[in-house]
Design a protein around this motif. Structure first.
Motif, PDB file in Angstrom:
ATOM      1  N   UNK A  85       5.081  -0.320 -45.245  1.00 26.84           N
ATOM      2  CA  UNK A  85       5.754  -1.704 -45.988  1.00 26.84           C
ATOM      3  C   UNK A  85       5.490  -0.287 -47.725  1.00 26.84           C
ATOM      4  N   UNK A  86       4.844  -0.056 -48.302  1.00 31.61           N
ATOM      5  CA  UNK A  86       5.039   0.440 -49.388  1.00 31.61           C
ATOM      6  C   UNK A  86       5.375   2.060 -49.502  1.00 31.61           C
ATOM      7  N   UNK A  87       5.799   2.559 -48.103  1.00 31.34           N
ATOM      8  CA  UNK A  87       6.229   3.502 -48.345  1.00 31.34           C
ATOM      9  C   UNK A  87       7.973   3.601 -48.338  1.00 31.34           C
ATOM     10  N   UNK A  88       8.441   2.293 -47.221  1.00 35.03           N
ATOM     11  CA  UNK A  88       9.640   1.804 -47.585  1.00 35.03           C
ATOM     12  C   UNK A  88       9.949   1.574 -48.978  1.00 35.03           C
ATOM     13  N   UNK A  89       9.140   0.922 -49.585  1.00 33.49           N
ATOM     14  CA  UNK A  89       9.393   0.718 -51.048  1.00 33.49           C
ATOM     15  C   UNK A  89       9.913   1.398 -52.009  1.00 33.49           C
ATOM     16  N   UNK A  90       9.319   2.711 -51.683  1.00 32.78           N
ATOM     17  CA  UNK A  90       8.387   3.540 -52.794  1.00 32.78           C
ATOM     18  C   UNK A  90      10.112   4.922 -52.271  1.00 32.78           C
ATOM     19  N   UNK A  91      10.463   4.669 -51.246  1.00 32.66           N
ATOM     20  CA  UNK A  91      11.701   6.254 -51.306  1.00 32.66           C
ATOM     21  C   UNK A  91      12.522   5.333 -50.606  1.00 32.66           C
ATOM     22  N   UNK A  92      12.344   3.901 -49.957  1.00 27.96           N
ATOM     23  CA  UNK A  92      14.782   3.771 -49.324  1.00 27.96           C
ATOM     24  C   UNK A  92      14.667   4.495 -48.461  1.00 27.96           C
ATOM     25  N   UNK A  93      13.478   4.826 -47.389  1.00 29.80           N
ATOM     26  CA  UNK A  93      14.171   6.066 -46.395  1.00 29.80           C
ATOM     27  C   UNK A  93      13.718   5.063 -45.540  1.00 29.80           C
ATOM     28  N   UNK A  94      13.587   5.184 -43.591  1.00 26.13           N
ATOM     29  CA  UNK A  94      13.588   4.562 -42.740  1.00 26.13           C
ATOM     30  C   UNK A  94      12.504   5.290 -42.650  1.00 26.13           C
ATOM     31  N   UNK A  95      11.237   4.287 -42.255  1.00 22.57           N
ATOM     32  CA  UNK A  95       9.502   5.360 -41.762  1.00 22.57           C
ATOM     33  C   UNK A  95       9.312   4.327 -40.062  1.00 22.57           C
TER      34      UNK A  95
ATOM     35  N   UNK B 205       0.717  11.323 -52.626  1.00 21.56           N
ATOM     36  CA  UNK B 205       1.640  12.496 -51.045  1.00 21.56           C
ATOM     37  C   UNK B 205       2.823  11.939 -50.326  1.00 21.56           C
ATOM     38  N   UNK B 206       3.326  10.342 -50.850  1.00 13.53           N
ATOM     39  CA  UNK B 206       4.984   9.976 -50.630  1.00 13.53           C
ATOM     40  C   UNK B 206       5.153  10.456 -51.768  1.00 13.53           C
ATOM     41  N   UNK B 207       5.127  10.214 -53.274  1.00 11.39           N
ATOM     42  CA  UNK B 207       5.588  10.772 -54.099  1.00 11.39           C
ATOM     43  C   UNK B 207       6.346  12.217 -54.398  1.00 11.39           C
ATOM     44  N   UNK B 208       5.500  13.137 -53.802  1.00 10.34           N
ATOM     45  CA  UNK B 208       5.643  14.324 -53.715  1.00 10.34           C
ATOM     46  C   UNK B 208       6.881  14.615 -52.684  1.00 10.34           C
ATOM     47  N   UNK B 209       6.476  13.784 -51.036  1.00  7.86           N
ATOM     48  CA  UNK B 209       7.342  13.548 -50.522  1.00  7.86           C
ATOM     49  C   UNK B 209       9.038  13.675 -50.604  1.00  7.86           C
ATOM     50  N   UNK B 210       8.065  12.794 -51.070  1.00  7.30           N
ATOM     51  CA  UNK B 210      10.496  12.258 -51.866  1.00  7.30           C
ATOM     52  C   UNK B 210      11.212  12.669 -52.901  1.00  7.30           C
ATOM     53  N   UNK B 211      10.834  13.629 -52.954  1.00  2.00           N
ATOM     54  CA  UNK B 211      11.651  15.061 -53.819  1.00  2.00           C
ATOM     55  C   UNK B 211      11.602  16.199 -53.273  1.00  2.00           C
ATOM     56  N   UNK B 212      12.334  15.928 -51.825  1.00  2.00           N
ATOM     57  CA  UNK B 212      11.916  16.839 -50.582  1.00  2.00           C
ATOM     58  C   UNK B 212      13.223  16.953 -49.595  1.00  2.00           C
ATOM     59  N   UNK B 213      13.874  15.774 -50.053  1.00  2.38           N
ATOM     60  CA  UNK B 213      15.702  15.302 -49.228  1.00  2.38           C
ATOM     61  C   UNK B 213      15.403  15.093 -47.828  1.00  2.38           C
TER      62      UNK B 213
ATOM     63  N   UNK C 127      10.641   9.679 -42.778  1.00  2.00           N
ATOM     64  CA  UNK C 127       9.298   9.667 -42.392  1.00  2.00           C
ATOM     65  C   UNK C 127       8.670   9.156 -41.346  1.00  2.00           C
ATOM     66  N   UNK C 128       8.285   9.944 -40.937  1.00  2.00           N
ATOM     67  CA  UNK C 128       7.473   9.792 -39.691  1.00  2.00           C
ATOM     68  C   UNK C 128       5.050   9.589 -40.025  1.00  2.00           C
ATOM     69  N   UNK C 129       4.817   8.418 -39.198  1.00  2.00           N
ATOM     70  CA  UNK C 129       3.437   8.011 -39.676  1.00  2.00           C
ATOM     71  C   UNK C 129       3.450   8.924 -38.606  1.00  2.00           C
ATOM     72  N   UNK C 130       2.474   9.824 -38.486  1.00  2.00           N
ATOM     73  CA  UNK C 130       1.624  10.939 -37.320  1.00  2.00           C
ATOM     74  C   UNK C 130       0.176  10.716 -37.077  1.00  2.00           C
ATOM     75  N   UNK C 131      -0.118   9.087 -36.637  1.00  2.00           N
ATOM     76  CA  UNK C 131      -1.628   9.167 -36.605  1.00  2.00           C
ATOM     77  C   UNK C 131      -1.101   7.750 -36.512  1.00  2.00           C
ATOM     78  N   UNK C 132      -2.363   7.188 -35.409  1.00  2.00           N
ATOM     79  CA  UNK C 132      -2.469   5.749 -34.810  1.00  2.00           C
ATOM     80  C   UNK C 132      -3.292   5.004 -36.531  1.00  2.00           C
ATOM     81  N   UNK C 133      -3.780   5.467 -37.709  1.00  2.00           N
ATOM     82  CA  UNK C 133      -4.375   5.083 -38.244  1.00  2.00           C
ATOM     83  C   UNK C 133      -3.735   4.465 -39.166  1.00  2.00           C
ATOM     84  N   UNK C 134      -2.280   4.833 -39.779  1.00  2.00           N
ATOM     85  CA  UNK C 134      -1.299   4.706 -40.887  1.00  2.00           C
ATOM     86  C   UNK C 134      -1.813   3.122 -40.269  1.00  2.00           C
ATOM     87  N   UNK C 135      -1.448   2.094 -41.431  1.00  2.18           N
ATOM     88  CA  UNK C 135      -0.960   0.470 -40.587  1.00  2.18           C
ATOM     89  C   UNK C 135       0.521  -0.115 -41.320  1.00  2.18           C
TER      90      UNK C 135
END
Length: 225
Positions: A200-210, A175-183, A187-195
């Motif tokens: 950290x993985x999303x930051x590494x994959x996208x080089x975006x603020x999370x 999902x992150x790979x797909x999202x990262x193609x949308x300029x 990135x906002x993780x809008x659920x308390x379940x995200x860890x």
């Protein structure tokens, strides 16, 4: 050393939620005496599945039960249960109560300090991401319309993608790979379940603020004492 304050965390599912609280306790340290309660603690799995499921694709909230099962709950059923839980914590002299869910609950009342996580997350994002394009991860695609109403307004534009925090890292990476193609800009993780690990993985994959909801709220709590 200051006397510890009672700090109550309400999950919309069942407690305890070690999978959520481990990240939070690292931030809160020993400032607080933490009490965990769940709005669905008094109900069996069968009762929850048969009586609280969403009636249609709106007001959908996603949570986890004590046995590890992910369930979708209709927020209409949850609001009075959450209020009852708030009342119980007040009777136990809990001075700060946290609704540890990013769903919007508009009619809750408390004589204690009541922290509604959704308000914190939305206001922080809207204050720092004006005129930006954000990517928002949500746990279930049935929430997409309600999340567009939340995030696609004012000075924000948003790309919404659904992936449960409980399905594992590999599915999230797709999902992150797909999202990262949308300029997107952030990135906002809008659920308390995200860890924290997922962030950290999303930051590494996208080089975006999370922005991770659970740790953002925990840091706000720390300012209170």
């Amino acid at each position: 050393m200051k006397q510890r304050k009672k700090l109550g965390f309400i999950t919309i599912g069942q407690s305890p939620r070690k999978d959520m609280m481990d990240d939070v306790k690292k931030i809160l340290s020993e400032k607080f005496e933490i009490i965990e309660v769940g709005a669905l603690d008094d109900y069996s799995t069968d009762h929850i599945i048969n009586n609280f499921k969403p009636l249609e694709d709106k007001n959908v909230l996603v949570t986890k039960l004590r046995n590890g099962m992910q369930v979708n709950i209709d927020q209409t059923y949850l609001e009075p249960l959450v209020q009852n839980t708030i009342n119980k914590l007040e009777k136990d002299a809990v001075s700060i109560i946290v609704l540890f869910c990013t769903g919007d609950f508009s009619n809750l009342k408390s004589n204690s300090i009541l922290i509604e996580s959704s308000i914190i997350v939305q206001n922080v994002v809207k204050s720092i991401a004006r005129n930006k394009k954000i990517g928002v991860l949500i746990p279930d695609e049935k929430q997409t319309n309600q999340m567009r109403n939340r995030w696609c307004n004012g000075n924000l534009s948003a790309e919404i993608e659904a992936v449960s925090p409980y399905v594992g890292i590999d599915e999230m990476k797709k999902v992150i790979s797909r999202l990262n193609k949308k300029n997107i800009d952030m990135i906002i993780l809008d659920c308390m379940g995200y860890t924290c690990e997922m962030k950290n993985i999303i930051c590494e994959m996208t080089n975006k603020e999370v922005i991770l909801s659970r740790t953002l709220v925990a840091r706000i709590i720390n300012e209170l004492y």
